[in-house]
Design a protein around this motif. Structure first.
Motif, mmCIF file in Angstrom:
data_model
loop_
_atom_site.group_PDB
_atom_site.id
_atom_site.type_symbol
_atom_site.label_atom_id
_atom_site.label_comp_id
_atom_site.label_asym_id
_atom_site.label_seq_id
_atom_site.Cartn_x
_atom_site.Cartn_y
_atom_site.Cartn_z
ATOM 1 N N SER A 45 0.866 -1.179 0.000
ATOM 2 C CA SER A 45 0.000 0.000 0.000
ATOM 3 C C SER A 45 0.899 1.224 0.000
ATOM 4 O O SER A 45 2.098 1.126 0.250
ATOM 5 C CB SER A 45 -0.943 0.004 1.205
ATOM 6 O OG SER A 45 -0.222 0.123 2.412
ATOM 7 N N GLU A 46 0.287 2.357 -0.293
ATOM 8 C CA GLU A 46 1.038 3.603 -0.305
ATOM 9 C C GLU A 46 0.467 4.559 0.724
ATOM 10 O O GLU A 46 -0.734 4.564 0.990
ATOM 11 C CB GLU A 46 1.002 4.224 -1.693
ATOM 12 C CG GLU A 46 1.776 3.391 -2.700
ATOM 13 C CD GLU A 46 1.909 4.067 -4.040
ATOM 14 O OE1 GLU A 46 2.111 5.289 -4.082
ATOM 15 O OE2 GLU A 46 1.811 3.343 -5.042
ATOM 16 N N ASP A 47 1.364 5.344 1.289
ATOM 17 C CA ASP A 47 0.980 6.326 2.291
ATOM 18 C C ASP A 47 1.941 7.507 2.183
ATOM 19 O O ASP A 47 3.154 7.329 2.330
ATOM 20 C CB ASP A 47 1.052 5.692 3.694
ATOM 21 C CG ASP A 47 0.619 6.629 4.788
ATOM 22 O OD1 ASP A 47 -0.263 7.469 4.543
ATOM 23 O OD2 ASP A 47 1.172 6.522 5.896
ATOM 24 N N HIS A 48 1.412 8.665 1.887
ATOM 25 C CA HIS A 48 2.210 9.892 1.785
ATOM 26 C C HIS A 48 3.378 9.741 0.804
ATOM 27 O O HIS A 48 4.493 10.189 1.067
ATOM 28 C CB HIS A 48 2.725 10.320 3.156
ATOM 29 C CG HIS A 48 1.653 10.734 4.098
ATOM 30 N ND1 HIS A 48 0.662 9.889 4.508
ATOM 31 C CD2 HIS A 48 1.403 11.905 4.714
ATOM 32 C CE1 HIS A 48 -0.157 10.502 5.337
ATOM 33 N NE2 HIS A 48 0.275 11.738 5.475
#
Length: 124
Positions: A32-35
Motif C-alpha cells: 500500500s502507499e501512504d504519503h
C-alpha cells in the motif's frame, strides 16, 4: 521505554516505482502507499516501510528473509520471474545459488536498488 511501542523496519530504495513493481508484482507481496511511500504488508503483521532516496547505498547485508517450505522451488519460481540469485566467494552454493547443508537452506537475491533479500528454509 519502548516495550509496548510499535516498531517497524525501513528500506531505502532509489526508485519507488521500480520497488513497487518488484515487491508487489514479482514477489507478490501485499503493498500500500501512504504519503508517497510504500508499505510491504508481510505475514505476521510485520509491515516494512519502503521510502525513496535516489542516492541510497544498497544494504550489503540481508534486509528481509522470506521463510519458505522449499528453497529450491522458491528459487525456481523467482528465477522464472526474472530474479537473479547472488553468488558469494567462499560460500559453497549449488548451480541455482542455494546454500545447502551449512545450516538452513538459503539463497540470496537483490531488489532493484541492490538491497539483499533471501529465501530461507522455514524450519530455520
Amino acid at each position: 521505554m519502548f516495550t509496548d511501542t510499535r516498531a517497524y523496519s525501513g528500506i531505502a530504495v532509489r526508485d519507488l516505482a521500480a520497488a513497487r513493481q518488484f515487491y508487489g508484482e514479482v514477489l507478490g507481496l501485499r503493498t500500500s502507499e501512504d504519503h508517497g511511500n510504500l508499505w510491504l504488508h508481510l505475514a505476521g503483521g510485520r509491515d516494512t516501510f519502503v521510502y525513496e532516496q535516489p542516492t541510497a547505498t544498497p544494504a550489503s547485508y540481508t534486509v528481509l528473509n522470506f521463510e519458505v517450505d522449499d528453497v529450491g522451488a522458491a528459487v525456481g519460481e523467482l528465477t522464472a520471474r526474472g530474479v537473479r540469485f547472488q553468488r558469494y566467494d567462499g560460500i559453497e552454493q549449488d548451480e541455482h545459488g542455494v546454500v545447502r547443508g551449512q545450516g538452513p537452506d538459503i539463497a540470496w537475491f537483490t531488489d532493484p536498488s541492490g538491497n539483499v533479500l533471501s529465501v530461507i528454509a522455514a524450519d530455520a
